[in-house]
Scaffold this motif. Structure first.
Motif, mmCIF file in Angstrom:
data_model
loop_
_atom_site.group_PDB
_atom_site.id
_atom_site.type_symbol
_atom_site.label_atom_id
_atom_site.label_comp_id
_atom_site.label_asym_id
_atom_site.label_seq_id
_atom_site.Cartn_x
_atom_site.Cartn_y
_atom_site.Cartn_z
ATOM 1 N N LYS A 137 -1.148 13.346 1.800
ATOM 2 C CA LYS A 137 -2.294 12.432 1.867
ATOM 3 C C LYS A 137 -1.844 10.977 1.889
ATOM 4 O O LYS A 137 -2.440 10.140 2.573
ATOM 5 N N ALA A 138 -0.790 10.659 1.145
ATOM 6 C CA ALA A 138 -0.261 9.294 1.134
ATOM 7 C C ALA A 138 0.223 8.903 2.524
ATOM 8 O O ALA A 138 -0.083 7.811 3.015
ATOM 9 N N ALA A 153 2.102 1.808 -3.484
ATOM 10 C CA ALA A 153 1.038 2.302 -4.359
ATOM 11 C C ALA A 153 0.729 3.769 -4.068
ATOM 12 O O ALA A 153 0.515 4.570 -4.995
ATOM 13 N N LEU A 154 0.708 4.143 -2.808
ATOM 14 C CA LEU A 154 0.407 5.524 -2.434
ATOM 15 C C LEU A 154 1.485 6.495 -2.904
ATOM 16 O O LEU A 154 1.192 7.666 -3.168
ATOM 17 N N GLU A 155 2.720 6.018 -3.014
ATOM 18 C CA GLU A 155 3.816 6.883 -3.473
ATOM 19 C C GLU A 155 3.533 7.437 -4.867
ATOM 20 O O GLU A 155 3.994 8.521 -5.204
ATOM 21 N N THR A 156 2.784 6.690 -5.674
ATOM 22 C CA THR A 156 2.541 7.125 -7.046
ATOM 23 C C THR A 156 1.113 7.604 -7.287
ATOM 24 O O THR A 156 0.834 8.171 -8.339
ATOM 25 N N SER A 157 0.213 7.381 -6.315
ATOM 26 C CA SER A 157 -1.183 7.698 -6.578
ATOM 27 C C SER A 157 -1.752 8.856 -5.762
ATOM 28 O O SER A 157 -2.850 9.315 -6.055
ATOM 29 N N SER A 158 -1.034 9.308 -4.755
ATOM 30 C CA SER A 158 -1.562 10.362 -3.886
ATOM 31 C C SER A 158 -0.505 11.426 -3.637
ATOM 32 O O SER A 158 0.684 11.172 -3.786
ATOM 33 N N SER A 159 -0.985 12.587 -3.202
ATOM 34 C CA SER A 159 -0.043 13.640 -2.827
ATOM 35 C C SER A 159 0.769 13.142 -1.631
ATOM 36 O O SER A 159 0.313 12.273 -0.879
ATOM 37 N N LYS A 183 0.837 -1.201 0.000
ATOM 38 C CA LYS A 183 0.000 0.000 0.000
ATOM 39 C C LYS A 183 0.873 1.253 0.000
ATOM 40 O O LYS A 183 0.580 2.220 -0.701
ATOM 41 N N SER A 214 -2.799 8.518 4.971
ATOM 42 C CA SER A 214 -3.574 7.323 4.644
ATOM 43 C C SER A 214 -2.865 6.061 5.121
ATOM 44 O O SER A 214 -3.463 5.184 5.752
ATOM 45 N N TRP A 215 -1.567 5.971 4.830
ATOM 46 C CA TRP A 215 -0.798 4.797 5.244
ATOM 47 C C TRP A 215 -0.705 4.718 6.768
ATOM 48 O O TRP A 215 -0.866 3.660 7.356
#
Length: 196
Positions: A80-81, A71-77, A68, A84-85
């Protein structure tokens, strides 16, 4: 592993997951074996130590949290990443009462069955933190070890019956302390325009 051995292994893990969710990481191995319908020797043949059992049980969750983060490194600011994590990580640690104590000990002990997974998880959080720091939204005086400790602290708060109702609020307080620049830019966006 033979099919019947794999089935027994998976059954033991499923029962262990249920018992540990109910009783915490210090749950009796005898109780786990009894509820699985096997003898303690059978459980210990599959998992020779409590840590080996916990590592097998927790590995999937560690892997999911690590994936996760990637994935967040490339999909969220960046901010926010990280939040979220961090929220997912804290939620997961509260699933098994006492797991953060084991994780904190394991990360310092290279001989621990949980060491590699904990180090990988800490590194995943550290990458998200570094990304937010590079974007200027996260404070620069903390590192991945500090973030890992904050996850443990937030999980501990959720484990305390008297504090559990405030856990979400306290999470937000900690998140805003980690990301003060993101917090101030959110406040500026929410502030109504000045009247002239």
């Amino acid at each position: 592993m033979r099919a019947d051995a794999r089935k027994n292994h998976d059954h033991l893990l499923a029962v262990a997951g249920t018992v540990i969710t109910e009783q915490g990481v210090d749950a009796s191995l005898r109780d786990i074996a009894r509820r699985a319908g096997v003898g303690l020797a059978t459980l210990l043949r599959h998992f020779p130590t409590r840590e080996a059992l916990l590592e097998a049980l927790l590995r999937t969750s560690f892997d999911e949290l690590t994936a996760k983060a990637a994935a967040l490194e490339t999909s969220s600011s960046p901010d926010k990443a990280l939040v979220s994590w961090l929220r997912d990580c804290v939620a997961w640690t509260t699933e098994y009462q006492g797991v953060t104590v084991l994780m904190a000990a394991a990360i310092e002990d290279p001989e621990s069955a949980l060491h590699a997974s904990c180090v990988t998880l800490r590194a995943a959080g550290a990458r998200l933190l570094s990304r937010a720091q590079a974007a200027g939204t996260a404070r620069r005086d903390i590192d991945g070890s500090d973030l890992f400790a904050l996850v443990a602290a937030l999980a501990w708060l959720g484990d305390q019956p008297s504090l559990a109702p405030r856990a979400d609020h306290l999470f937000d307080v900690v998140a805003s302390a980690i990301l003060p620049a993101a917090r101030s830019s959110d406040a500026e966006e929410e502030r109504p325009p000045a009247v002239r």
